[in-house]
Scaffold this motif. Structure first.
Motif, mmCIF file in Angstrom:
data_model
loop_
_atom_site.group_PDB
_atom_site.id
_atom_site.type_symbol
_atom_site.label_atom_id
_atom_site.label_comp_id
_atom_site.label_asym_id
_atom_site.label_seq_id
_atom_site.Cartn_x
_atom_site.Cartn_y
_atom_site.Cartn_z
ATOM 1 N N LYS A 1 0.884 -1.189 -0.027
ATOM 2 C CA LYS A 1 -0.029 -0.114 0.052
ATOM 3 C C LYS A 1 0.842 1.094 0.231
ATOM 4 C CE LYS A 1 -3.826 -2.326 2.484
ATOM 5 N NZ LYS A 1 -4.715 -2.435 3.622
ATOM 6 N N GLN B 1 -1.692 16.290 -8.485
ATOM 7 C CA GLN B 1 -2.367 15.181 -8.301
ATOM 8 C C GLN B 1 -3.002 14.561 -9.454
ATOM 9 O OE1 GLN B 1 -5.381 16.679 -5.568
ATOM 10 N NE2 GLN B 1 -6.477 14.662 -5.325
ATOM 11 N N GLU C 1 -2.710 10.478 -9.920
ATOM 12 C CA GLU C 1 -3.462 9.835 -10.087
ATOM 13 C C GLU C 1 -3.688 8.786 -11.237
ATOM 14 O OE1 GLU C 1 -7.030 12.170 -7.309
ATOM 15 O OE2 GLU C 1 -6.842 12.761 -9.372
ATOM 16 N N GLN C 2 -3.675 9.498 -12.355
ATOM 17 C CA GLN C 2 -3.730 8.655 -13.663
ATOM 18 C C GLN C 2 -2.429 7.666 -13.747
ATOM 19 O OE1 GLN C 2 -5.362 10.152 -17.068
ATOM 20 N NE2 GLN C 2 -6.367 11.987 -16.159
ATOM 21 N N ALA D 1 -0.930 6.274 -11.352
ATOM 22 C CA ALA D 1 -1.018 5.256 -10.118
ATOM 23 C C ALA D 1 -2.043 4.398 -10.686
ATOM 24 C CB ALA D 1 -1.583 5.866 -8.897
ATOM 25 N N SER D 2 -3.379 4.814 -11.382
ATOM 26 C CA SER D 2 -4.155 3.879 -11.992
ATOM 27 C C SER D 2 -3.508 2.692 -12.911
ATOM 28 C CB SER D 2 -5.126 4.701 -12.532
ATOM 29 O OG SER D 2 -6.288 3.823 -13.132
ATOM 30 N N ALA D 3 -2.754 3.431 -13.771
ATOM 31 C CA ALA D 3 -1.980 2.732 -15.138
ATOM 32 C C ALA D 3 -1.177 1.677 -14.405
ATOM 33 C CB ALA D 3 -1.430 3.425 -15.920
ATOM 34 N N GLN E 1 -0.987 0.443 -11.124
ATOM 35 C CA GLN E 1 -1.796 -0.644 -10.551
ATOM 36 C C GLN E 1 -2.231 -1.682 -11.573
ATOM 37 O OE1 GLN E 1 -4.191 0.937 -6.668
ATOM 38 N NE2 GLN E 1 -3.921 2.729 -8.455
ATOM 39 N N ASN E 2 -2.587 -1.379 -12.741
ATOM 40 C CA ASN E 2 -3.191 -2.253 -13.811
ATOM 41 C C ASN E 2 -1.912 -3.384 -13.951
ATOM 42 O OD1 ASN E 2 -5.639 -1.234 -14.144
ATOM 43 N ND2 ASN E 2 -5.142 0.221 -15.892
ATOM 44 N N SER F 1 -0.838 -5.921 -9.748
ATOM 45 C CA SER F 1 -2.144 -6.167 -9.050
ATOM 46 C C SER F 1 -1.829 -6.239 -7.549
ATOM 47 C CB SER F 1 -2.727 -7.377 -9.503
ATOM 48 O OG SER F 1 -1.777 -8.523 -9.303
ATOM 49 N N THR G 1 -1.569 -1.158 -4.341
ATOM 50 C CA THR G 1 -2.764 -0.202 -4.160
ATOM 51 C C THR G 1 -2.021 1.156 -3.887
ATOM 52 O OG1 THR G 1 -3.053 -0.770 -1.841
ATOM 53 C CG2 THR G 1 -4.208 -1.928 -3.539
ATOM 54 N N ASN H 1 -2.800 5.215 -3.099
ATOM 55 C CA ASN H 1 -4.026 6.314 -2.623
ATOM 56 C C ASN H 1 -3.570 7.668 -2.906
ATOM 57 O OD1 ASN H 1 -5.905 7.501 -1.455
ATOM 58 N ND2 ASN H 1 -5.723 6.811 0.568
#
Length: 302
Positions: A45, A55, A59-60, A62-64, A66-67, A70, A73, A75
Motif C-alpha cells: 500500500k 495530483q 492519480e492517472q 497510479a491507476s495505470a 496498478q493495472n 495487482s 494499491t 491512494n
C-alpha cells in the motif's frame, strides 16, 4: 516360526515409518507452497498526498501502474504542497507531492527527505473571460493582487470590479506564483481556496474574477493572461522566457525500496513522460532547455 513372526513385525514397522516419512514430506511441501503463495499475494500500500497541481498526473499514473501490478494499491490525495511535505517528513505517508523544493517550505526539517522530480508545471494568471483583458504588465499584475488596481477598465478591460481569488497558505502553487509572478510582493487579503480545481470553477463562473492556475487546469472557459506580451506556453517555460513554473517533486523519507521505488521509476519512464505528462498539460523533464535550482539560478541544458 518365531523368526518369521519377528521379520513380519519388522516389515510392518518399516512400512509405518516409511509412511510417516512420506506424510511428513508431503506436509512440508504443502506448507512451503502455502507460504510461497502467501508471500506472492502480499499487497503493498502506497499513500501519496500534497500538491493539487500534481495530483491529476499522479492519480492517472497510479491507476495505470496498478493495472500492471495487482499487488500494489496507491491512494493519492491533495491537501497542498505544505501538507504533503509535512506528512512525508513525519513518516505518515509514503510520498509527499510538492511544487516546491522541500527546503523552501517554512518550518520544515527537510533532512532525510529524498527528491524525485517527475515533471515541470507551468502556472499562469487566469481571469473570467468577461473581463475583456488578455495581457497585463508585471507591474499591473502586482498591483491587482495588492488591491491597488480594482477595476478592469484600469488595465484596458471593461468597467467591472476585480475579484481576487487567492490560494491558501501552504499551497505550492501560491508560493510559486508569488515568487515568480509577483516578485514576492505582499498581497492584499482576499478570498482563499484550497485547490486548483476549486479555483478553476470559481473564476470561470464569477464575472471580474482573477486567480492563477497550473497549465493543466486552464480550460476553454477561462482566459490565461500574458505578462508583458509573453504568452504562458510550454515552449516559453522550456527556455524560461515564461518564468512562472516549478518542478513537480515526489518526496520520500529516505531512499525508496521495493514497489515504492518501482513506482517512482515508472513516473519518469518514457511511457509516462511522453504520454500522460504531455496529455495532461505538464512538461516532460526532457523538454526543458534550462535547469533552475532552489536558489533560482538558471543553467542552460545541453
Amino acid at each position: 516360526m518365531k523368526k518369521t513372526v519377528t521379520l513380519g513385525a519388522l516389515a510392518v514397522t518399516m512400512t509405518i515409518l516409511l509412511a510417516g516419512c512420506g506424510s511428513s514430506s508431503a506436509t512440508s511441501t504443502k506448507n512451503t507452497s502455502s507460504s510461497s503463495s502467501s508471500n506472492s499475494s502480499k499487497t503493498t500500500k502506497i499513500v501519496a498526498t500534497g500538491s493539487t497541481a500534481l495530483q491529476p498526473l499522479v492519480e492517472q499514473a497510479a491507476s495505470a501502474f496498478q493495472n500492471d501490478h495487482s499487488n500494489v494499491t496507491i491512494n493519492v490525495q491533495g491537501g497542498g504542497s505544505g501538507a504533503g511535505l509535512s506528512q512525508v517528513a513525519k513518516g505518515s505517508v509514503n510520498i509527499g507531492n510538492s511544487d516546491l523544493f522541500a527546503e523552501e517550505q517554512k518550518g520544515l526539517d527537510a533532512k532525510g527527505l529524498v527528491d524525485h522530480k517527475v515533471a515541470v508545471v507551468g502556472m499562469t494568471p487566469v481571469v473570467n473571460k468577461d473581463s475583456g483583458v488578455t495581457n497585463v504588465s508585471k507591474e499591473q499584475l502586482v498591483k491587482i493582487f495588492q488591491g491597488k488596481i480594482t477595476n478592469w477598465k484600469e488595465v484596458g478591460g471593461k468597467s467591472e470590479k476585480i475579484t481576487v481569488i487567492n490560494r491558501a497558505q501552504g499551497s505550492g502553487t501560491r508560493a510559486t506564483f508569488e515568487k515568480w509572478g509577483l516578485d514576492n510582493a505582499k498581497v492584499a487579503t482576499s478570498q482563499e481556496q484550497d485547490s486548483n480545481g476549486t479555483v478553476e470553477k470559481i473564476v470561470s463562473t464569477t464575472p471580474g474574477a482573477i486567480s492563477y492556475l497550473a497549465f493543466s487546469y486552464v480550460k476553454n472557459d477561462l482566459q490565461a493572461l500574458s505578462i508583458d506580451n509573453v504568452k504562458p506556453t510550454e515552449a516559453n517555460v522550456a527556455n524560461n522566457k515564461w518564468k512562472i513554473w516549478a518542478y513537480e517533486h515526489m518526496y520520500t523519507k529516505g531512499q525508496p525500496t521495493g514497489e515504492l521505488k518501482t513506482f517512482l521509476t515508472y513516473m519518469t519512464s518514457k511511457g509516462v513522460q511522453d504520454g500522460l505528462v504531455k496529455k495532461l498539460g505538464y512538461i516532460p523533464l526532457t523538454s526543458m532547455k534550462v535547469d533552475r535550482g532552489q536558489s533560482g539560478n538558471i543553467t542552460t541544458l545541453k
